[in-house]
Design an enzyme around this catalytic site. Sequence first.
Site, mmCIF file in Angstrom:
data_model
loop_
_atom_site.group_PDB
_atom_site.id
_atom_site.type_symbol
_atom_site.label_atom_id
_atom_site.label_comp_id
_atom_site.label_asym_id
_atom_site.label_seq_id
_atom_site.Cartn_x
_atom_site.Cartn_y
_atom_site.Cartn_z
ATOM 1 N N PHE A 16 0.826 -1.217 0.000
ATOM 2 C CA PHE A 16 0.000 0.000 0.000
ATOM 3 C C PHE A 16 0.866 1.275 0.000
ATOM 4 O O PHE A 16 0.822 2.071 -0.944
ATOM 5 C CB PHE A 16 -0.926 -0.057 1.230
ATOM 6 N N ASP A 36 10.042 -7.435 -3.112
ATOM 7 C CA ASP A 36 8.788 -7.828 -2.443
ATOM 8 C C ASP A 36 8.626 -9.330 -2.609
ATOM 9 O O ASP A 36 9.119 -9.907 -3.579
ATOM 10 C CB ASP A 36 7.578 -7.080 -3.048
ATOM 11 N N PHE A 38 5.374 -10.548 -2.202
ATOM 12 C CA PHE A 38 3.921 -10.580 -2.411
ATOM 13 C C PHE A 38 3.179 -11.277 -1.267
ATOM 14 O O PHE A 38 2.127 -11.868 -1.465
ATOM 15 C CB PHE A 38 3.567 -11.226 -3.766
ATOM 16 N N ASP A 39 3.746 -11.182 -0.078
ATOM 17 C CA ASP A 39 3.100 -11.745 1.102
ATOM 18 C C ASP A 39 1.738 -11.064 1.326
ATOM 19 O O ASP A 39 0.776 -11.699 1.709
ATOM 20 C CB ASP A 39 4.025 -11.486 2.306
ATOM 21 N N ASN A 40 1.680 -9.757 1.097
ATOM 22 C CA ASN A 40 0.418 -9.024 1.298
ATOM 23 C C ASN A 40 0.137 -8.089 0.119
ATOM 24 O O ASN A 40 -0.416 -7.007 0.301
ATOM 25 C CB ASN A 40 0.485 -8.216 2.602
ATOM 26 N N PHE A 89 9.938 -0.738 3.827
ATOM 27 C CA PHE A 89 8.526 -0.906 4.201
ATOM 28 C C PHE A 89 8.199 -2.353 4.566
ATOM 29 O O PHE A 89 7.221 -2.597 5.276
ATOM 30 C CB PHE A 89 7.612 -0.586 3.000
ATOM 31 N N SER A 133 5.993 3.313 13.489
ATOM 32 C CA SER A 133 4.547 3.479 13.640
ATOM 33 C C SER A 133 4.256 4.233 14.926
ATOM 34 O O SER A 133 5.007 4.110 15.907
ATOM 35 C CB SER A 133 3.926 2.085 13.706
ATOM 36 N N TYR A 157 3.278 -6.822 17.511
ATOM 37 C CA TYR A 157 3.601 -5.997 16.329
ATOM 38 C C TYR A 157 4.306 -4.714 16.780
ATOM 39 O O TYR A 157 5.367 -4.352 16.264
ATOM 40 C CB TYR A 157 2.320 -5.663 15.552
ATOM 41 N N LYS A 161 8.274 -3.070 16.127
ATOM 42 C CA LYS A 161 8.637 -1.720 15.663
ATOM 43 C C LYS A 161 9.564 -1.055 16.685
ATOM 44 O O LYS A 161 10.534 -0.391 16.319
ATOM 45 C CB LYS A 161 7.386 -0.863 15.443
HETATM 46 N N1 LIG Z 1 -0.683 0.917 6.890
HETATM 47 C C1 LIG Z 1 -0.581 1.248 8.161
HETATM 48 O O1 LIG Z 1 -1.585 1.474 8.848
HETATM 49 C C2 LIG Z 1 0.767 1.403 8.813
HETATM 50 C C3 LIG Z 1 0.901 2.217 9.941
HETATM 51 C C4 LIG Z 1 2.159 2.327 10.542
HETATM 52 C C5 LIG Z 1 3.253 1.644 10.035
HETATM 53 N N2 LIG Z 1 3.089 0.862 8.935
HETATM 54 C C6 LIG Z 1 4.250 0.133 8.426
HETATM 55 O O2 LIG Z 1 4.522 0.562 7.090
HETATM 56 C C7 LIG Z 1 5.051 -0.521 6.321
HETATM 57 C C8 LIG Z 1 4.250 -0.659 5.036
HETATM 58 O O3 LIG Z 1 2.876 -0.816 5.358
HETATM 59 P P1 LIG Z 1 1.762 -1.029 4.242
HETATM 60 O O4 LIG Z 1 0.493 -0.513 4.803
HETATM 61 O O5 LIG Z 1 2.235 -0.557 2.926
HETATM 62 O O6 LIG Z 1 1.693 -2.620 4.265
HETATM 63 P P2 LIG Z 1 1.537 -3.672 3.055
HETATM 64 O O7 LIG Z 1 1.277 -4.991 3.684
HETATM 65 O O8 LIG Z 1 0.562 -3.160 2.053
HETATM 66 O O9 LIG Z 1 2.996 -3.635 2.396
HETATM 67 C C9 LIG Z 1 4.078 -4.388 2.910
HETATM 68 C C10 LIG Z 1 4.745 -5.079 1.730
HETATM 69 O O10 LIG Z 1 5.868 -5.817 2.212
HETATM 70 C C11 LIG Z 1 5.858 -7.100 1.588
HETATM 71 N N3 LIG Z 1 6.586 -8.013 2.482
HETATM 72 C C12 LIG Z 1 6.208 -8.428 3.715
HETATM 73 N N4 LIG Z 1 7.134 -9.240 4.242
HETATM 74 C C13 LIG Z 1 8.139 -9.340 3.331
HETATM 75 C C14 LIG Z 1 9.375 -10.034 3.296
HETATM 76 N N5 LIG Z 1 9.776 -10.811 4.307
HETATM 77 N N6 LIG Z 1 10.149 -9.908 2.200
HETATM 78 C C15 LIG Z 1 9.773 -9.136 1.149
HETATM 79 N N7 LIG Z 1 8.603 -8.457 1.132
HETATM 80 C C16 LIG Z 1 7.799 -8.559 2.212
HETATM 81 C C17 LIG Z 1 4.394 -7.430 1.402
HETATM 82 O O11 LIG Z 1 4.170 -8.385 0.376
HETATM 83 C C18 LIG Z 1 3.818 -6.067 1.028
HETATM 84 O O12 LIG Z 1 3.852 -5.842 -0.366
HETATM 85 C C19 LIG Z 1 5.006 -1.742 7.240
HETATM 86 O O13 LIG Z 1 6.279 -1.918 7.811
HETATM 87 C C20 LIG Z 1 3.987 -1.352 8.310
HETATM 88 O O14 LIG Z 1 4.247 -2.009 9.527
HETATM 89 C C21 LIG Z 1 1.885 0.739 8.291
HETATM 90 O O1 LIG Z 2 -13.505 -3.251 11.129
HETATM 91 C C1 LIG Z 2 -13.085 -2.335 11.835
HETATM 92 C C2 LIG Z 2 -11.724 -1.928 11.786
HETATM 93 C C3 LIG Z 2 -11.302 -0.907 12.632
HETATM 94 N N1 LIG Z 2 -12.183 -0.294 13.471
HETATM 95 C C4 LIG Z 2 -11.718 0.813 14.342
HETATM 96 O O2 LIG Z 2 -11.186 1.816 13.501
HETATM 97 C C5 LIG Z 2 -10.086 2.470 14.113
HETATM 98 C C6 LIG Z 2 -8.884 2.372 13.203
HETATM 99 O O3 LIG Z 2 -8.496 1.018 13.107
HETATM 100 P P1 LIG Z 2 -7.288 0.509 12.200
HETATM 101 O O4 LIG Z 2 -7.466 1.028 10.823
HETATM 102 O O5 LIG Z 2 -7.173 -0.957 12.380
HETATM 103 O O6 LIG Z 2 -6.056 1.290 12.826
HETATM 104 P P2 LIG Z 2 -5.239 1.104 14.181
HETATM 105 O O7 LIG Z 2 -5.889 0.171 15.111
HETATM 106 O O8 LIG Z 2 -5.000 2.476 14.692
HETATM 107 O O9 LIG Z 2 -3.882 0.443 13.677
HETATM 108 C C7 LIG Z 2 -3.218 0.954 12.488
HETATM 109 O O10 LIG Z 2 -2.456 2.092 12.785
HETATM 110 C C8 LIG Z 2 -1.309 1.860 13.614
HETATM 111 C C9 LIG Z 2 -0.665 3.192 13.883
HETATM 112 O O11 LIG Z 2 -0.219 3.762 12.721
HETATM 113 C C10 LIG Z 2 -0.381 0.897 12.880
HETATM 114 O O12 LIG Z 2 0.744 0.633 13.652
HETATM 115 C C11 LIG Z 2 -1.107 -0.408 12.585
HETATM 116 O O13 LIG Z 2 -0.247 -1.194 11.781
HETATM 117 C C12 LIG Z 2 -2.364 -0.119 11.824
HETATM 118 O O14 LIG Z 2 -3.103 -1.319 11.690
HETATM 119 C C13 LIG Z 2 -9.868 1.748 15.451
HETATM 120 O O15 LIG Z 2 -10.502 2.493 16.449
HETATM 121 C C14 LIG Z 2 -10.579 0.416 15.277
HETATM 122 O O16 LIG Z 2 -11.073 -0.085 16.498
HETATM 123 C C15 LIG Z 2 -13.517 -0.677 13.522
HETATM 124 O O17 LIG Z 2 -14.313 -0.119 14.289
HETATM 125 N N2 LIG Z 2 -13.923 -1.693 12.705
#
Ligand SMILES: NC(=O)c1ccc[n+]([C@@H]2O[C@H](COP(=O)([O-])OP(=O)(O)OC[C@H]3O[C@@H](n4cnc5c(N)ncnc54)[C@H](O)[C@@H]3O)[C@@H](O)[C@H]2O)c1
Ligand SMILES: O=c1ccn([C@@H]2O[C@H](COP(=O)(O)OP(=O)(O)O[C@H]3O[C@H](CO)[C@@H](O)[C@H](O)[C@H]3O)[C@@H](O)[C@H]2O)c(=O)[nH]1
Length: 298
Positions: A16, A36, A38-40, A89, A133, A157, A161
């Site tokens: 993402f 990548d 493609f785990d997710n 990432f 995060s 998780y 971090k």
């Molecule tokens: N999206 C959020 O809410 C959020 C918030 C805070 C921090 N983050 C961090 O940001 C980073 C990116 O998040 P995102 O939302 O894009 O997630 P995402 O899952 O969409 O992207 C992560 C990518 O890493 C790849 N991947 C996972 N494990 C791997 C491995 N061992 N080797 C190679 N590729 C691998 C997955 O296939 C995926 O394409 C993550 O580290 C996540 O913890 C995300």
């Molecule tokens: O089906 C759902 C999903 C979420 N929520 C609520 O929506 C809010 C946002 O939830 P979510 O999008 O899951 O975000 P966080 O729980 O804040 O966690 C995200 O944001 C964190 C801080 O950036 C990151 O570390 C995590 O990876 C990421 O999942 C929270 O209050 C949840 O309880 C619902 O009510 N219903």
Amino acid sequence: MKMEGKLVLVTGGAGFIGTHTVVQLLKEGFRVSIIDNFDNSVEEALDRVKEVVGPALAAKIEFHFVDLRNKDDLEKVFAKSKFDGVIHFAGRKAVGESVEYPRRYFDNNLIGTINLYEVMAKYNCKKMVFSSSSTVYGQPEKIPCVEDTELKAMNPYGRTKLFLEEIARDISQAESDWQIILLRYFNPVAAHESGKIGEDPKGIPNNLMPYIQQVAVGRLPELNVYGHDYPTRDGTAIRDYIHVMDLADGHIAALKKLFTPDFKGCVPYNLGTGRGTSVLEMVAAFEKASGKVIGAST
Ligand SMILES: NC(=O)c1ccc[n+]([C@@H]2O[C@H](COP(=O)([O-])OP(=O)(O)OC[C@H]3O[C@@H](n4cnc5c(N)ncnc54)[C@H](O)[C@@H]3O)[C@@H](O)[C@H]2O)c1
Ligand SMILES: O=c1ccn([C@@H]2O[C@H](COP(=O)(O)OP(=O)(O)O[C@H]3O[C@H](CO)[C@@H](O)[C@H](O)[C@H]3O)[C@@H](O)[C@H]2O)c(=O)[nH]1
């Protein structure tokens, strides 16, 4: 500052935040190498990135299907190209899953990142932007949190971090030639304005925004709103949501900072807006923007 031609390795670049950041990197003149497994994510996400940027910039992307836990494969990527910096990432990110299967998180997030540091050191590539995060603040007593708010992870998780932040600080303390920026994201949402890339996780989404989106298109029946008795204006939980394109630009800014001659050590930055939105406000905003009614359990 001129970035033309600099080569950046983006781990998790098919995900993402990765896809949106790759688009902005290319527009800034960087060349991009993506790792990548493609785990997710799916390969099509990279085709979509190429469509968004057009053929000239698409030619500046290379892709390696590599799992960071496989150090030999990782080394082969570094042996082929000289990277000017890394944006890291790749990792797993679902809090609930991490509570149920903590070893998955230690294995992927910790081992993968430790391998990356080892290989970077061996090939003398010592500039890193790391995806941290806001979860490293746990449940802070005072908001908004600032970078020197106490760090306190509350689930596996979050602990990965926090450990990885500590590892980055230890490395840069011991070896002064490393330059590391830790970006603590709040809640990234939304998509590129083209609509060609966005957030499309595998399986049922864990996060609020993709869940709402899938209800909107009929893939899921209704949203379950978790919790109605929080001490907030409407009883539902509040988060700081940041647009993914703003987040992507934050990575460009961080990377450019690493190329400034006076940047040293390991520095954390929050990436959020400082404004909170409740779950119900998020649903209402989505309904207004999309013209669709989102069924939600109350
Ligand atoms: N999206 C959020 O809410 C959020 C918030 C805070 C921090 N983050 C961090 O940001 C980073 C990116 O998040 P995102 O939302 O894009 O997630 P995402 O899952 O969409 O992207 C992560 C990518 O890493 C790849 N991947 C996972 N494990 C791997 C491995 N061992 N080797 C190679 N590729 C691998 C997955 O296939 C995926 O394409 C993550 O580290 C996540 O913890 C995300
Ligand atoms: O089906 C759902 C999903 C979420 N929520 C609520 O929506 C809010 C946002 O939830 P979510 O999008 O899951 O975000 P966080 O729980 O804040 O966690 C995200 O944001 C964190 C801080 O950036 C990151 O570390 C995590 O990876 C990421 O999942 C929270 O209050 C949840 O309880 C619902 O009510 N219903």
